[in-house]
Design an enzyme around this catalytic site. Structure first.
Site, PDB file in Angstrom:
ATOM      1  N   CYS A   1      -1.840 -13.947  -3.573  1.00 14.33           N
ATOM      2  CA  CYS A   1      -1.678 -14.346  -2.168  1.00 14.33           C
ATOM      3  C   CYS A   1      -1.844 -15.849  -2.005  1.00 14.33           C
ATOM      4  O   CYS A   1      -1.999 -16.352  -0.895  1.00 14.33           O
ATOM      5  CB  CYS A   1      -2.668 -13.594  -1.282  1.00 14.33           C
ATOM      6  SG  CYS A   1      -4.400 -13.957  -1.645  1.00 14.33           S
TER       7      CYS A   1
ATOM      8  N   ASP B   1     -15.309  -3.296  -5.974  1.00 16.30           N
ATOM      9  CA  ASP B   1     -15.466  -4.500  -5.158  1.00 16.30           C
ATOM     10  C   ASP B   1     -16.908  -4.982  -5.286  1.00 16.30           C
ATOM     11  O   ASP B   1     -17.810  -4.181  -5.562  1.00 16.30           O
ATOM     12  CB  ASP B   1     -15.144  -4.206  -3.683  1.00 16.30           C
ATOM     13  CG  ASP B   1     -14.764  -5.466  -2.916  1.00 16.30           C
ATOM     14  OD1 ASP B   1     -13.548  -5.727  -2.767  1.00 16.30           O
ATOM     15  OD2 ASP B   1     -15.667  -6.197  -2.489  1.00 16.30           O
TER      16      ASP B   1
ATOM     17  N   PHE C   1     -10.652  -5.192  -6.651  1.00 16.82           N
ATOM     18  CA  PHE C   1     -10.786  -5.985  -5.424  1.00 16.82           C
ATOM     19  C   PHE C   1     -10.395  -5.088  -4.241  1.00 16.82           C
ATOM     20  O   PHE C   1      -9.583  -5.468  -3.391  1.00 16.82           O
ATOM     21  CB  PHE C   1      -9.895  -7.227  -5.459  1.00 16.82           C
ATOM     22  CG  PHE C   1     -10.053  -8.059  -6.698  1.00 16.82           C
ATOM     23  CD1 PHE C   1     -11.120  -8.943  -6.839  1.00 16.82           C
ATOM     24  CD2 PHE C   1      -9.143  -7.960  -7.737  1.00 16.82           C
ATOM     25  CE1 PHE C   1     -11.264  -9.711  -7.980  1.00 16.82           C
ATOM     26  CE2 PHE C   1      -9.276  -8.718  -8.889  1.00 16.82           C
ATOM     27  CZ  PHE C   1     -10.344  -9.601  -9.014  1.00 16.82           C
TER      28      PHE C   1
ATOM     29  N   ASP D   1      -5.381  -6.834  -6.630  1.00 19.90           N
ATOM     30  CA  ASP D   1      -5.109  -7.549  -5.381  1.00 19.90           C
ATOM     31  C   ASP D   1      -6.268  -8.507  -5.096  1.00 19.90           C
ATOM     32  O   ASP D   1      -7.061  -8.292  -4.179  1.00 19.90           O
ATOM     33  CB  ASP D   1      -4.933  -6.551  -4.232  1.00 19.90           C
ATOM     34  CG  ASP D   1      -4.529  -7.237  -2.927  1.00 19.90           C
ATOM     35  OD1 ASP D   1      -3.958  -8.342  -2.996  1.00 19.90           O
ATOM     36  OD2 ASP D   1      -4.805  -6.672  -1.854  1.00 19.90           O
TER      37      ASP D   1
ATOM     38  N   ARG E   1       0.833  -1.204   0.000  1.00 16.91           N
ATOM     39  CA  ARG E   1       0.000   0.000   0.000  1.00 16.91           C
ATOM     40  C   ARG E   1       0.871   1.259   0.000  1.00 16.91           C
ATOM     41  O   ARG E   1       0.583   2.235  -0.694  1.00 16.91           O
ATOM     42  CB  ARG E   1      -0.936  -0.010   1.209  1.00 16.91           C
ATOM     43  CG  ARG E   1      -2.026  -1.071   1.135  1.00 16.91           C
ATOM     44  CD  ARG E   1      -3.041  -0.922   2.240  1.00 16.91           C
ATOM     45  NE  ARG E   1      -2.584  -1.415   3.526  1.00 16.91           N
ATOM     46  CZ  ARG E   1      -2.783  -2.637   3.999  1.00 16.91           C
ATOM     47  NH1 ARG E   1      -3.417  -3.528   3.234  1.00 16.91           N
ATOM     48  NH2 ARG E   1      -2.360  -3.000   5.189  1.00 16.91           N
TER      49      ARG E   1
END
Length: 396
Positions: free
Chosen positions: A340, A250, A228, A300, A212
């Site tokens: 991730c 989102d 996202f 992300d 970030r």
């Protein structure tokens, strides 16, 4: 006397390298009748002592190692020492970032397999993900209360991985309840509202803190699409850094509402920040049809692969979304793209992004690599602890 796990021949090699997992196929026989989570002694096929670990009869990971020290007992002092050591290791990044939200215990990487503990202001949010951690739950919570008497303790053991350990899901206050499960944390001068009851993971994505901050470094005077976006924390850094426009996307209206609160919390409501409730894949295709372009796009996404069986599909998903994003970038535009998924290694992820560029008919180069923050360490003996991979790509 503790129960014993006897390994098959030549299956001790990973333990000699201090890897903390023993899979079911490595086990030759069990001497005694250990309960789920109970400590067992581990021996090689010749009877040599190797380690002490937590037995998990329902999991493919049959034993998770607590210690390679034969004289170390798994008791109050064991957990107290592990907690204190972990806190000491995090003192520098906490001070550098001005943090009151950080990961205190990162499972195997802190020699506490299956245990995750995050600090959110005055709340300790805990996940007990293995049979061993759950077996010692009362000790864990008691020692935490002793070491952090001003903090409340909330359990977030409500994830499906517990089912693989034969455990029921568990969630709620362990200590005397506070009036609210919401709190405000701060990172690098940005305030973020967190709900430890309803938020993702233990309440928030602490691991993306450095990414970030990096996004803010690149965002000045740029039009930014934050995909996202969850609670909009990437956009806070971008808006503060002087982005020309930021669009948060989102599928969750609840997340977007919290993103708006975070914007106001940081007195950034006068910035050009927008909120779009939409499926990211569909919206990117819609933007492509409209000929819309951006200077910077952040991808992300949630974990696409929970198991090896899902990895092939995950690769397709990552390739598709990166291709779409590249097609929406202006010349010399920046793509900040992440995975991730622990099963997605860094080399494979880079190859997928490269293949996406070919399909998008764009050329690019990696100008920075991003990864999980320092309070999410990676043990040299446990490479699986390296799960968050990020690339900053500049596209021709």
């Amino acid at each position: 006397m503790s129960a014993r796990i006897m390994l098959n021949p030549a299956r001790e090699k990973s333990l000699l390298r201090r890897h903390p997992w023993i899979f079911s196929k490595a086990v030759n026989k069990i001497v005694g009748k250990p309960l789920p989570g109970e400590t067992v002694e581990i021996f090689d096929s010749k009877g040599n002592w190797l380690a002490k670990g937590a037995y998990s009869p329902d999991s493919q990971i049959r034993v998770r190692v607590w210690t390679f020290n034969q004289h170390e007992n798994i008791d109050d002092e064991f957990f107290r020492t592990r907690f204190i050591n972990a806190a000491t290791l995090r003192e520098r990044p906490i001070a550098d970032g001005g943090l009151n939200g950080f990961r205190l215990i990162a499972g195997e990487s802190d020699n506490l397999p299956g245990l995750t503990i995050d600090v959110y202001d005055n709340i300790l949010s805990c996940q007990l993900l293995s049979a061993g951690a759950d077996y010692h739950r009362h000790t864990i919570f008691r020692i935490l209360a002793e070491l952090y008497p001003t903090h409340a303790i909330y359990e977030r053991s409500d994830v499906d991985v517990r089912k693989k350990e034969g455990l029921e899901l568990s969630k709620g206050w362990i200590s005397t309840p506070l009036d609210s499960t919401e709190c405000v944390i701060e990172e690098h001068g940005i305030k973020i509202k967190v709900d430890v009851e309803k938020g993702h993971k233990t309440g928030f994505y602490l691991d993306q803190r450095d990414s970030r901050l990096a996004a803010g470094r690149y965002a000045k005077d740029k039009t930014v699409l934050n995909c996202f976006s969850y609670t909009g924390t990437f956009s806070l850094h971008c808006a503060k850094a002087g982005a020309k426009e930021v669009i948060n996307v989102d599928v969750s209206q609840t997340a977007l509402d919290l993103a708006k609160e975070n914007l106001e919390l940081n007195n950034l409501q006068d910035k050009n920040v927008q909120f779009v409730k939409q499926d990211v894949f569909k919206l990117l295709r819609q933007y492509r049809e409209q000929g819309k372009k951006f200077d910077m796009i952040i991808l992300d996404p949630p974990k696409f692969a929970e198991s090896k069986a899902q990895l092939k599909g995950a690769c397709r998903g990552y390739k598709d979304i990166n291709m779409l994003a590249m097609q929406l970038l202006n010349k010399n535009g920046l793509l900040l793209t992440f995975s991730c998924s622990g099963l997605m290694d860094a080399g494979l992820f880079q190859k997928i992004v490269a293949d996406a560029a070919l399909d998008a008919k764009r050329e690019g180069r990696i100008i920075e690599r991003l990864h999980q923050a320092a309070d999410h360490p990676i043990s040299l003996n446990y490479p699986e602890g390296y799960y968050l991979k990020g690339l900053v790509c500049q596209m021709d």
